[in-house]
Structures are given as C-alpha cells and as structure tokens.
Design an enzyme around this catalytic site. Structure first.
Site, PDB file in Angstrom:
ATOM      1  N   ASP A 175     -11.291   7.761   8.571  1.00 54.61           N
ATOM      2  CA  ASP A 175     -10.008   8.181   8.016  1.00 54.61           C
ATOM      3  C   ASP A 175      -9.358   9.316   8.803  1.00 54.61           C
ATOM      4  OD1 ASP A 175      -7.892   8.128   6.146  1.00 54.61           O
ATOM      5  OD2 ASP A 175      -8.784   9.792   5.035  1.00 54.61           O
TER       6      ASP A 175
ATOM      7  N   LYS B 119      -4.367   2.898  11.400  1.00 61.98           N
ATOM      8  CA  LYS B 119      -5.648   3.320  11.962  1.00 61.98           C
ATOM      9  C   LYS B 119      -6.687   3.440  10.850  1.00 61.98           C
ATOM     10  CE  LYS B 119      -5.519   7.123   9.887  1.00 61.98           C
ATOM     11  NZ  LYS B 119      -6.560   7.336   8.875  1.00 61.98           N
TER      12      LYS B 119
ATOM     13  N   ARG C  92     -11.045   5.338   0.407  1.00 60.16           N
ATOM     14  CA  ARG C  92     -11.714   6.257   1.328  1.00 60.16           C
ATOM     15  C   ARG C  92     -13.135   6.577   0.891  1.00 60.16           C
ATOM     16  NH1 ARG C  92      -6.547   7.010   0.823  1.00 60.16           N
ATOM     17  NH2 ARG C  92      -5.209   7.382   2.656  1.00 60.16           N
TER      18      ARG C  92
ATOM     19  N   ALA D  12       0.820  -1.213   0.000  1.00 57.85           N
ATOM     20  CA  ALA D  12       0.000   0.000   0.000  1.00 57.85           C
ATOM     21  C   ALA D  12       0.855   1.265   0.000  1.00 57.85           C
ATOM     22  CB  ALA D  12      -0.926  -0.003   1.209  1.00 57.85           C
TER      23      ALA D  12
ATOM     24  N   HIS E 193      -8.524  -4.941   8.656  1.00 55.41           N
ATOM     25  CA  HIS E 193      -7.580  -4.774   9.762  1.00 55.41           C
ATOM     26  C   HIS E 193      -7.770  -5.807  10.870  1.00 55.41           C
ATOM     27  CE1 HIS E 193      -6.467  -0.301   8.829  1.00 55.41           C
ATOM     28  NE2 HIS E 193      -6.050  -1.148   7.915  1.00 55.41           N
TER      29      HIS E 193
ATOM     30  N   LEU F  38      -3.393  -2.491   5.184  1.00 57.36           N
ATOM     31  CA  LEU F  38      -4.477  -2.966   4.323  1.00 57.36           C
ATOM     32  C   LEU F  38      -5.686  -2.038   4.406  1.00 57.36           C
ATOM     33  CD1 LEU F  38      -4.320  -6.751   5.282  1.00 57.36           C
ATOM     34  CD2 LEU F  38      -3.732  -5.785   3.043  1.00 57.36           C
TER      35      LEU F  38
ATOM     36  N   SER G  76       2.732  -9.508  -0.681  1.00 52.22           N
ATOM     37  CA  SER G  76       1.637  -9.029  -1.522  1.00 52.22           C
ATOM     38  C   SER G  76       0.936 -10.252  -2.095  1.00 52.22           C
ATOM     39  CB  SER G  76       2.174  -8.143  -2.651  1.00 52.22           C
ATOM     40  OG  SER G  76       1.152  -7.841  -3.592  1.00 52.22           O
TER      41      SER G  76
ATOM     42  N   TYR H   6       0.154 -13.315   2.019  1.00 52.36           N
ATOM     43  CA  TYR H   6       0.295 -12.848   3.398  1.00 52.36           C
ATOM     44  C   TYR H   6       0.546 -14.027   4.340  1.00 52.36           C
ATOM     45  CZ  TYR H   6      -2.061  -8.757   1.370  1.00 52.36           C
ATOM     46  OH  TYR H   6      -2.409  -7.685   0.592  1.00 52.36           O
TER      47      TYR H   6
END
Length: 328
Positions: A175, A95, A163, A10, A77, A72, A34, A56
């Site tokens: 976010d 976060k 987002r 990312a 998460h 991620l 990845s 992963y």
C-alpha cells in the site's frame, strides 16, 4: 479526447481520480462499470457520465471507451489489466499493479501483444514537487547525495478494509512502502543494489503493518519506515554534502501538510522554500496518460520501471526473514 471507463466504483476513483479525469484537458470519463448496475448508474449520474455497465466484461467490450482506470483490490490488478489490454484498451492501473515482480512479465506481454499503453498509477511522478526535487538533484543543489530518509504512516485497524485482508493484497508494503521506493528511483534515476529490513505483522490480520528498511544504492543509502498502525506522518529528506532537501507532504499532497519542499544549505544560513499550491497530481497523471496513449510522447511510468520497483518490495519481504543484506 481519450475516453475512460472506470472499472469499479471504488473510493479512490469516486473521490480522487474520476473528478481529476473530468477536470483534465485531454480526457473524459464516458463509462462506469460495477458488478452492481445500480451502483454503476449512481456513480455515473453523480459525475454526469453517459454510460453505466453492470459487468466489467460488458464495458470492456464497448466501443464507448478507449482506456480503463482500474482501482480494484490489488489481488485483481494483474487479471483485469490483461483482460483490458486484450480488449484493446489502454490501461491505467492503481498501484501496486502486481504483488510479485515476475507477475509483471505477463502484463508486458499483454501490452506488447495488443499494442496498448499500460502504466501503474504513481501520481507522485507527475507532481511538480517531485519534478523539482529531480531537477535540484540533477543541478547539484545539495552537492553529492549521501543519504535519503523517509517515513509514511497512518493508523487503520478496520478488519473490513482491504488493506488489512491478505487475500486482497493487503499490507503496508504494497500500500505505502512502494512510495519511498518509487519517488527515490524517480528523482535519482538509480536502482538499489541490496536491502536490509525488519517487518512486523498483525497477529490478527496477518498483514505486514510495520517495516524499517535500509537500501544500498552504491553511492548513497536510503532508510525509511512505513506503518499502517502509527500516527499519520509523511516526510522525505535528501541529504548531501552541500545541503539537504526536505519534502513536507511528499505522497498525499495537501492532506499531510502543504505541498512544498525546503532547500537548506550546509551551514543553515540560507534556505529556499518552493510551494506548489495547485498541484492537482491526479489531474496531471490523467493528462500525461492520455497524452501518451494518444501518441504524444508524455513521460509515464513504464511496466519495466514498475517491475524494478516491485523487485525492491519483494527484496524487503525476503530481507525481513533474515539477518543481513538481501540482493535486489
């Protein structure tokens, strides 16, 4: 040296966190994972990282790492934090670590079951500007704290950006709404009792794009607004009986302005400016995490604190559906 594996390629990892870990004194990146091995290898080569994995799971099973950093999409998460903890790895997760406060209970269980460190990556809590705000408030530099004002806004209408995708955990509050909340809790040591809020959603995306929030902390109040579709702005002001503190670039150091704070007295006859030109908050975050994971007692964000922070976000959503106060 704590050996990190990076779980995905990312952007935040590529541009901010991996360079910070590589620059740190007590940790290093030894693996990149990845779902596309070629992408993992490309990023590993860029940062001279020795190991690349095409899944992963393969990296979590490897003995080449002691800890993982997880950048991620938010909706993944909780799942991958638990998987990493169950693999015996310490976890630094971006976060918000969860989208509901009660989801964090499962992370606490996984942390305790595996005796590993799990913490949410709030880089602001490691920044010297925020440590300075905390010490100024504790020393009574502005007298009695009465009100905190904040704003965090940017403009992003990219339909492909996570987002703006609800299923990936998108939205303004997850976010950026977490930042005025975590920073206020960090410097005051206090928790809000109740919330009033107004939230607007994008008619196309369905994500929350604007929130105006009022929080009652008992002895003081906080008001802030956030938006993902307004001109870029960041500010936090702590206003007391004897003066006020303004943090100029509170969350993205040096990207919205200089990382500094100004302390002004009650009559505006005197002010002091504290500048932090070499904060490198992501480096400090990595070093504190590594120190804590190695048993050296560094201060990090606990999952219990993360749950309290997410309870505020949950309350903002609930308050936005009603007229009046909503208890946290």
């Amino acid at each position: 040296m704590l050996r990190f594996g990076i779980l995905s390629t990312a952007k935040i990892g590529r541009e901010l966190v991996v360079p910070a870990i590589q620059d740190a004194e007590n940790c290093v990146v030894t693996a990149i994972a990845s779902r596309d091995l070629a992408r993992a290898r490309q990023m590993a080569d860029r940062f001279s990282v020795p190991h690349a994995f095409g899944s992963y799971e393969e990296m979590l099973a490897s003995d080449t790492i002691d800890a993982v950093y997880i950048p991620l999409p938010t909706s993944q998460h909780v799942e991958w934090t638990i998987k990493a903890a169950d693999a015996g790895k310490h976890v630094l997760c971006e976060k918000p670590i969860a989208l509901k406060a009660d989801e964090i209970d499962s992370l606490i269980v996984a942390r305790d079951r595996n005796k590993v460190l799990v913490t949410e990556a709030y880089m602001v809590t490691y920044a010297p500007v925020w440590r300075k705000v905390r010490s100024l408030l504790a020393d009574g530099a502005i007298g009695r704290l009465r009100h905190i004002q904040g704003a965090f806004t940017y403009f992003n209408r990219d339909a492909g950006n996570m987002r703006n995708i609800p299923s990936l955990g998108g939205g303004g509050l997850p976010d950026i709404g977490v930042y005025p909340t975590i920073s206020t809790r960090f410097v005051t040591g206090r928790e809000p009792l109740r919330i009033q809020a107004v939230t607007e959603r994008d008619p196309e995306f369905g994500t929350d794009i604007y929130s105006s929030v009022k929080a009652d902390f008992g002895d003081f109040e906080m008001s802030f607004y956030i938006s993902t579709q307004m001109a870029n702005r960041q500010v936090m002001v702590f206003h007391g009986t004897e003066g006020f503190i303004e943090v100029k670039s509170p969350f993205n150091a040096d990207r919205y302005g200089a990382e500094e704070l100004e302390l002004t007295n009650r009559s505006h006859t005197e002010s002091q400016i504290f500048r932090f030109p070499d904060s490198r908050q992501y480096k400090r975050e990595a070093e504190a995490f590594a120190s804590a994971a190695l048993g050296e007692g560094a201060e990090v964000v606990s999952l219990e604190s993360s749950k309290l922070n997410q309870k505020v976000i949950d309350a903002i959503y609930r308050a936005s559906e009603k007229d009046g106060w909503e208890p946290v």
